[in-house]
Design a protein around this motif. Sequence first.
Motif, PDB file in Angstrom:
ATOM      1  N   GLU A   7       0.837  -1.206   0.000  1.00 48.43           N
ATOM      2  CA  GLU A   7       0.000   0.000   0.000  1.00 48.43           C
ATOM      3  C   GLU A   7       0.875   1.262   0.000  1.00 48.43           C
ATOM      4  N   TYR A   8       1.926   1.262   0.808  1.00 48.87           N
ATOM      5  CA  TYR A   8       2.840   2.398   0.864  1.00 48.87           C
ATOM      6  C   TYR A   8       3.554   2.563  -0.478  1.00 48.87           C
ATOM      7  N   GLY A   9       4.021   1.474  -1.043  1.00 50.25           N
ATOM      8  CA  GLY A   9       4.705   1.523  -2.337  1.00 50.25           C
ATOM      9  C   GLY A   9       3.819   2.087  -3.431  1.00 50.25           C
ATOM     10  N   GLU A  10       2.551   1.704  -3.439  1.00 52.73           N
ATOM     11  CA  GLU A  10       1.617   2.229  -4.431  1.00 52.73           C
ATOM     12  C   GLU A  10       1.372   3.723  -4.220  1.00 52.73           C
ATOM     13  N   ALA A  11       1.232   4.133  -2.964  1.00 48.68           N
ATOM     14  CA  ALA A  11       1.046   5.556  -2.667  1.00 48.68           C
ATOM     15  C   ALA A  11       2.291   6.351  -3.049  1.00 48.68           C
ATOM     16  N   LEU A  12       3.473   5.779  -2.825  1.00 48.89           N
ATOM     17  CA  LEU A  12       4.720   6.445  -3.196  1.00 48.89           C
ATOM     18  C   LEU A  12       4.786   6.652  -4.711  1.00 48.89           C
ATOM     19  N   GLU A  13       4.438   5.647  -5.462  1.00 50.28           N
ATOM     20  CA  GLU A  13       4.436   5.791  -6.923  1.00 50.28           C
ATOM     21  C   GLU A  13       3.453   6.873  -7.364  1.00 50.28           C
ATOM     22  N   ALA A  14       2.304   6.956  -6.689  1.00 51.57           N
ATOM     23  CA  ALA A  14       1.321   7.992  -7.018  1.00 51.57           C
ATOM     24  C   ALA A  14       1.873   9.375  -6.694  1.00 51.57           C
ATOM     25  N   VAL A  15       2.533   9.526  -5.549  1.00 48.89           N
ATOM     26  CA  VAL A  15       3.138  10.809  -5.180  1.00 48.89           C
ATOM     27  C   VAL A  15       4.159  11.226  -6.237  1.00 48.89           C
ATOM     28  N   ILE A  16       5.014  10.302  -6.626  1.00 48.66           N
ATOM     29  CA  ILE A  16       6.042  10.605  -7.630  1.00 48.66           C
ATOM     30  C   ILE A  16       5.392  11.027  -8.945  1.00 48.66           C
ATOM     31  N   GLU A  17       4.365  10.322  -9.366  1.00 45.39           N
ATOM     32  CA  GLU A  17       3.685  10.658 -10.615  1.00 45.39           C
ATOM     33  C   GLU A  17       3.055  12.050 -10.550  1.00 45.39           C
ATOM     34  N   ILE A  18       2.396  12.356  -9.444  1.00 54.49           N
ATOM     35  CA  ILE A  18       1.755  13.667  -9.272  1.00 54.49           C
ATOM     36  C   ILE A  18       2.810  14.769  -9.279  1.00 54.49           C
ATOM     37  N   LEU A  19       3.902  14.576  -8.549  1.00 54.60           N
ATOM     38  CA  LEU A  19       4.927  15.614  -8.461  1.00 54.60           C
ATOM     39  C   LEU A  19       5.689  15.773  -9.766  1.00 54.60           C
TER      40      LEU A  19
END
Length: 122
Positions: A7-19
């Motif tokens: 779950e954390y890894g998926e959220a991290l990928e989303a943060v990176i994509e957004i930024l």
Amino acid sequence: MQKGTPEYGEALEAVIEILRQQARMGARPIPYGDLSRELARRGHHVPPHEGSMPYLLEDASVQESPDGSLPLLSALVVLKDTGWPSTGFFKLARRAPYGRQGDDVVLWTREIEKLAEHYAAS
């Protein structure tokens, strides 16, 4: 959400994509609340100022630039009231291997400029 979980890894990928997207749009800063809402829209419930958010931001910067050679994505996330990053960004930017120099204004301004330049080319 705990660091090291899927779950954390998926959220991290989303943060990176957004930024990255923010960086490509001229490195326009995004308030914590807006980032939290965009993450929620993508199925990741991360409160803006607590829980996993500081870790996700640090890990996004570290993952994008493990050796310190690229600009730090977390420079884009700012407090709504001040329009400035939190103290966590400045601590990260000044520690090894990043070693960014200058007072907060100079450091942050340079990082935003480098983000705009780097991601405009990608």
